[in-house]
Design a protein around this motif. Structure first.
Motif, PDB file in Angstrom:
ATOM      1  N   VAL A  38       0.862  -1.181   0.000  1.00 53.32           N
ATOM      2  CA  VAL A  38       0.000   0.000   0.000  1.00 53.32           C
ATOM      3  C   VAL A  38       0.898   1.230   0.000  1.00 53.32           C
ATOM      4  O   VAL A  38       1.782   1.370   0.859  1.00 53.32           O
ATOM      5  CB  VAL A  38      -0.932   0.031   1.230  1.00 53.32           C
ATOM      6  CG1 VAL A  38      -1.780   1.300   1.219  1.00 53.32           C
ATOM      7  CG2 VAL A  38      -1.823  -1.206   1.260  1.00 53.32           C
ATOM      8  N   LEU A  39       0.701   2.115  -0.967  1.00 56.83           N
ATOM      9  CA  LEU A  39       1.479   3.347  -1.041  1.00 56.83           C
ATOM     10  C   LEU A  39       0.933   4.360  -0.048  1.00 56.83           C
ATOM     11  O   LEU A  39      -0.283   4.557   0.063  1.00 56.83           O
ATOM     12  CB  LEU A  39       1.419   3.928  -2.452  1.00 56.83           C
ATOM     13  CG  LEU A  39       1.777   2.991  -3.607  1.00 56.83           C
ATOM     14  CD1 LEU A  39       1.780   3.758  -4.921  1.00 56.83           C
ATOM     15  CD2 LEU A  39       3.120   2.323  -3.379  1.00 56.83           C
ATOM     16  N   VAL A  40       1.833   5.016   0.676  1.00 53.34           N
ATOM     17  CA  VAL A  40       1.423   5.939   1.732  1.00 53.34           C
ATOM     18  C   VAL A  40       2.489   7.020   1.868  1.00 53.34           C
ATOM     19  O   VAL A  40       3.679   6.746   1.727  1.00 53.34           O
ATOM     20  CB  VAL A  40       1.235   5.179   3.074  1.00 53.34           C
ATOM     21  CG1 VAL A  40       2.524   4.545   3.553  1.00 53.34           C
ATOM     22  CG2 VAL A  40       0.638   6.077   4.145  1.00 53.34           C
ATOM     23  N   PRO A  41       2.099   8.265   2.099  1.00 50.59           N
ATOM     24  CA  PRO A  41       3.130   9.294   2.304  1.00 50.59           C
ATOM     25  C   PRO A  41       3.937   9.026   3.565  1.00 50.59           C
ATOM     26  O   PRO A  41       3.378   8.596   4.581  1.00 50.59           O
ATOM     27  CB  PRO A  41       2.318  10.589   2.429  1.00 50.59           C
ATOM     28  CG  PRO A  41       0.950  10.144   2.834  1.00 50.59           C
ATOM     29  CD  PRO A  41       0.737   8.814   2.183  1.00 50.59           C
ATOM     30  N   THR A  42       5.230   9.272   3.506  1.00 54.08           N
ATOM     31  CA  THR A  42       6.038   9.115   4.712  1.00 54.08           C
ATOM     32  C   THR A  42       5.798  10.267   5.677  1.00 54.08           C
ATOM     33  O   THR A  42       5.957  10.108   6.882  1.00 54.08           O
ATOM     34  CB  THR A  42       7.534   9.013   4.372  1.00 54.08           C
ATOM     35  OG1 THR A  42       8.275   8.786   5.575  1.00 54.08           O
ATOM     36  CG2 THR A  42       8.062  10.270   3.695  1.00 54.08           C
ATOM     37  N   PHE A  43       5.382  11.428   5.155  1.00 56.36           N
ATOM     38  CA  PHE A  43       5.014  12.536   6.027  1.00 56.36           C
ATOM     39  C   PHE A  43       3.537  12.396   6.383  1.00 56.36           C
ATOM     40  O   PHE A  43       2.637  12.811   5.643  1.00 56.36           O
ATOM     41  CB  PHE A  43       5.280  13.881   5.352  1.00 56.36           C
ATOM     42  CG  PHE A  43       4.897  15.056   6.212  1.00 56.36           C
ATOM     43  CD1 PHE A  43       5.463  15.233   7.469  1.00 56.36           C
ATOM     44  CD2 PHE A  43       3.967  15.987   5.783  1.00 56.36           C
ATOM     45  CE1 PHE A  43       5.107  16.299   8.284  1.00 56.36           C
ATOM     46  CE2 PHE A  43       3.600  17.067   6.579  1.00 56.36           C
ATOM     47  CZ  PHE A  43       4.175  17.220   7.836  1.00 56.36           C
ATOM     48  N   THR A  44       3.288  11.770   7.521  1.00 53.58           N
ATOM     49  CA  THR A  44       1.928  11.528   7.997  1.00 53.58           C
ATOM     50  C   THR A  44       2.001  11.137   9.464  1.00 53.58           C
ATOM     51  O   THR A  44       3.070  10.781   9.978  1.00 53.58           O
ATOM     52  CB  THR A  44       1.234  10.417   7.192  1.00 53.58           C
ATOM     53  OG1 THR A  44      -0.120  10.282   7.650  1.00 53.58           O
ATOM     54  CG2 THR A  44       1.924   9.067   7.377  1.00 53.58           C
ATOM     55  N   TYR A  45       0.883  11.193  10.139  1.00 51.30           N
ATOM     56  CA  TYR A  45       0.797  10.631  11.480  1.00 51.30           C
ATOM     57  C   TYR A  45       0.940   9.118  11.369  1.00 51.30           C
ATOM     58  O   TYR A  45       0.444   8.491  10.423  1.00 51.30           O
ATOM     59  CB  TYR A  45      -0.534  11.011  12.127  1.00 51.30           C
ATOM     60  CG  TYR A  45      -0.687  10.488  13.525  1.00 51.30           C
ATOM     61  CD1 TYR A  45       0.257  10.793  14.509  1.00 51.30           C
ATOM     62  CD2 TYR A  45      -1.762   9.691  13.885  1.00 51.30           C
ATOM     63  CE1 TYR A  45       0.125  10.296  15.794  1.00 51.30           C
ATOM     64  CE2 TYR A  45      -1.911   9.200  15.169  1.00 51.30           C
ATOM     65  CZ  TYR A  45      -0.963   9.510  16.119  1.00 51.30           C
ATOM     66  OH  TYR A  45      -1.088   9.015  17.392  1.00 51.30           O
ATOM     67  N   ILE A  46       1.571   8.510  12.338  1.00 49.36           N
ATOM     68  CA  ILE A  46       1.982   7.103  12.236  1.00 49.36           C
ATOM     69  C   ILE A  46       0.809   6.139  12.107  1.00 49.36           C
ATOM     70  O   ILE A  46       0.955   5.027  11.581  1.00 49.36           O
ATOM     71  CB  ILE A  46       2.864   6.728  13.451  1.00 49.36           C
ATOM     72  CG1 ILE A  46       3.676   5.462  13.167  1.00 49.36           C
ATOM     73  CG2 ILE A  46       2.005   6.599  14.706  1.00 49.36           C
ATOM     74  CD1 ILE A  46       4.688   5.622  12.056  1.00 49.36           C
ATOM     75  N   ALA A  47      -0.382   6.526  12.537  1.00 52.91           N
ATOM     76  CA  ALA A  47      -1.540   5.631  12.439  1.00 52.91           C
ATOM     77  C   ALA A  47      -1.807   5.212  11.001  1.00 52.91           C
ATOM     78  O   ALA A  47      -2.238   4.084  10.748  1.00 52.91           O
ATOM     79  CB  ALA A  47      -2.780   6.296  13.026  1.00 52.91           C
ATOM     80  N   CYS A  56       6.229  13.855  -0.481  1.00 55.12           N
ATOM     81  CA  CYS A  56       5.142  14.822  -0.615  1.00 55.12           C
ATOM     82  C   CYS A  56       5.577  15.997  -1.487  1.00 55.12           C
ATOM     83  O   CYS A  56       6.714  16.050  -1.961  1.00 55.12           O
ATOM     84  CB  CYS A  56       4.690  15.311   0.766  1.00 55.12           C
ATOM     85  SG  CYS A  56       5.909  16.331   1.624  1.00 55.12           S
ATOM     86  N   ARG A  57       4.677  16.932  -1.685  1.00 58.36           N
ATOM     87  CA  ARG A  57       4.952  18.144  -2.443  1.00 58.36           C
ATOM     88  C   ARG A  57       5.281  19.277  -1.475  1.00 58.36           C
ATOM     89  O   ARG A  57       4.667  19.378  -0.408  1.00 58.36           O
ATOM     90  CB  ARG A  57       3.750  18.525  -3.312  1.00 58.36           C
ATOM     91  CG  ARG A  57       3.287  17.401  -4.209  1.00 58.36           C
ATOM     92  CD  ARG A  57       2.215  17.818  -5.187  1.00 58.36           C
ATOM     93  NE  ARG A  57       0.989  18.310  -4.558  1.00 58.36           N
ATOM     94  CZ  ARG A  57      -0.143  18.550  -5.225  1.00 58.36           C
ATOM     95  NH1 ARG A  57      -0.182  18.351  -6.538  1.00 58.36           N
ATOM     96  NH2 ARG A  57      -1.212  18.985  -4.597  1.00 58.36           N
ATOM     97  N   LEU A  58       6.192  20.142  -1.850  1.00 61.33           N
ATOM     98  CA  LEU A  58       6.602  21.229  -0.960  1.00 61.33           C
ATOM     99  C   LEU A  58       5.495  22.270  -0.807  1.00 61.33           C
ATOM    100  O   LEU A  58       5.377  22.910   0.236  1.00 61.33           O
ATOM    101  CB  LEU A  58       7.877  21.894  -1.491  1.00 61.33           C
ATOM    102  CG  LEU A  58       8.525  22.947  -0.585  1.00 61.33           C
ATOM    103  CD1 LEU A  58       8.874  22.359   0.782  1.00 61.33           C
ATOM    104  CD2 LEU A  58       9.775  23.527  -1.254  1.00 61.33           C
ATOM    105  N   SER A  59       4.656  22.412  -1.817  1.00 55.49           N
ATOM    106  CA  SER A  59       3.625  23.454  -1.782  1.00 55.49           C
ATOM    107  C   SER A  59       2.576  23.187  -0.705  1.00 55.49           C
ATOM    108  O   SER A  59       2.275  24.061   0.112  1.00 55.49           O
ATOM    109  CB  SER A  59       2.953  23.568  -3.147  1.00 55.49           C
ATOM    110  OG  SER A  59       2.368  22.327  -3.530  1.00 55.49           O
ATOM    111  N   ASP A  60       2.010  21.986  -0.711  1.00 57.79           N
ATOM    112  CA  ASP A  60       0.902  21.699   0.209  1.00 57.79           C
ATOM    113  C   ASP A  60       1.196  20.601   1.226  1.00 57.79           C
ATOM    114  O   ASP A  60       0.333  20.267   2.028  1.00 57.79           O
ATOM    115  CB  ASP A  60      -0.366  21.352  -0.570  1.00 57.79           C
ATOM    116  CG  ASP A  60      -0.193  20.144  -1.497  1.00 57.79           C
ATOM    117  OD1 ASP A  60       0.838  19.446  -1.392  1.00 57.79           O
ATOM    118  OD2 ASP A  60      -1.082  19.923  -2.336  1.00 57.79           O
TER     119      ASP A  60
END
Length: 368
Positions: free
Chosen positions: A80-89, A106-110
């Motif tokens: 499953v693809l998931v952003p590394t910048f996220t809450y760990i849940a 992630c993208r630097l803009s948002d």
């Protein structure tokens, strides 16, 4: 900070509606567990607000994620693809099914997951994309859904931080296969502890209702037709949620006004706020910004605290966590790492007074 000066918190819930009356009704009628009229009412009110066919209440946002991933048939051997910048849940819920989280930048803009990076990370084992809507922003769902469609993937929206956020007038949670929400005490709408899964898919909704209640048949008591979990929301928690949803538009407007005020009052400082697509209306869950690269965030937060203002860093990247570091030892996520190292969240509760807000702004200006 003086001994008598109170710290302005990052968040506190607004409980000035019918919360106490509805909870007392649960106590008076003894309907305090997972069966009761407030659970049904909360689900229908939430579905109506979001414009989805089904909203299924569960005990917290993490189990909402796990229930969604599990009921999509994702398990051992899948990715499953998931952003590394996220809450760990977001990541833990994938791992708890036996599937492998594959981290994406992630993208630097948002600060939200990059659709091009998602496509580059797809392998024959990829079964789903988890799009995490952070800090009130909404991911580029048109691009993400296009990627998913080309490769036959499910899309799971993690909407824990974005209740009330819309894109082109449509609420998050109804933009993909399934959405998940958290109603923890620091969310725009809270039930104390609680969560929900949302979908427009009748079959998926039926399975999630079955599985959240120990896999018990909805027609035959104590007959369990598949492996299930105890993920039910209590009637007391739902009662708080019903009262909160009665005021959701008021709460959202107060938070959006607060977000506008932060951006206006601090516009001359070298802070970079989340830059969203013009079609997105953010719920401004936590008003957050990136500090200049040469500013020591911890020292800055300590200076704010000395002036009676609480703050908090944004999330550490998941690929840096000890239990997941081996999954990405040969990969770099430069944008996520930068956002994670520079981001900070300011007091964002809807009942913040003018005096408190002025104190926050003055502290930020003085300390930066």
């Amino acid at each position: 900070m003086s001994e008598t000066q109170l710290m302005i918190p990052v968040y506190k819930p607004s409980l000035s509606g019918n919360e106490k009356a509805y909870v007392n009704d649960c106590l008076d009628t003894t309907w305090i567990s997972s069966v009761g009229s407030y659970v049904d009412r909360f689900e229908s009110d939430l579905a109506r607000f979001l414009g989805v066919k089904h909203a299924i209440a569960v005990s917290n946002g993490t189990v909402a994620l796990h229930l969604a991933v599990h009921c999509l048939g994702i398990g051992p051997g899948d990715e499953v693809l998931v952003p590394t910048f996220t809450y760990i849940a977001s990541v833990n819920a994938i791992a708890q099914t036996g599937a492998v989280p594959v981290f994406v930048d992630c993208r630097l803009s948002d600060w939200l997951v990059d659709a091009e990076a998602l496509e580059a990370a797809i392998t024959p084992k990829t079964k789903a994309i988890m799009a995490v809507h952070l800090y009130g922003g909404i991911c580029d769902m048109a691009a993400i859904n296009q990627v998913a469609s080309r490769h036959g993937l499910h899309v799971i929206e993690d909407c824990a931080e974005a209740l009330g956020s819309t894109t082109s007038g449509r609420h998050c949670g109804g933009l993909s296969s399934v959405g998940t929400f958290s109603f923890f005490g620091n969310k725009t709408v809270t039930t104390g502890e609680g969560g929900a899964v949302t979908t427009n898919d009748d079959a998926l909704a039926a399975r999630m209702r079955l599985v959240k209640g120990q896999g018990q048949s909805l027609d035959r008591r104590y007959w369990h037709v598949e492996l299930g979990f105890n993920y039910r929301m209590t009637n007391i928690c739902a009662a708080i949620g019903v009262a909160q949803l009665e005021r959701v538009e008021e709460l959202l407007e107060k938070k959006r006004e607060l977000g506008r005020s932060y951006r206006e009052r601090l516009s001359d400082l070298p802070l970079t706020f989340q830059d969203l697509d013009p079609t997105t209306s953010s719920s401004d869950w936590l008003i957050s910004a990136l500090l200049p690269k040469d500013v020591d965030r911890d020292a800055f937060m300590s200076r704010l605290a000395a002036k009676g203002v609480d703050s908090r860093p944004v999330f550490h990247c998941a690929h840096e966590m000890p239990m997941y570091s081996s999954l990405s030892s040969s990969k770099n996520f430069p944008i996520s790492t930068e956002v994670s190292s520079r981001g900070i969240s300011f007091p964002s509760y809807p009942t913040i007074s003018t005096a408190e807000f002025d104190q926050v702004v003055d502290a930020v200006r003085h300390c930066l």
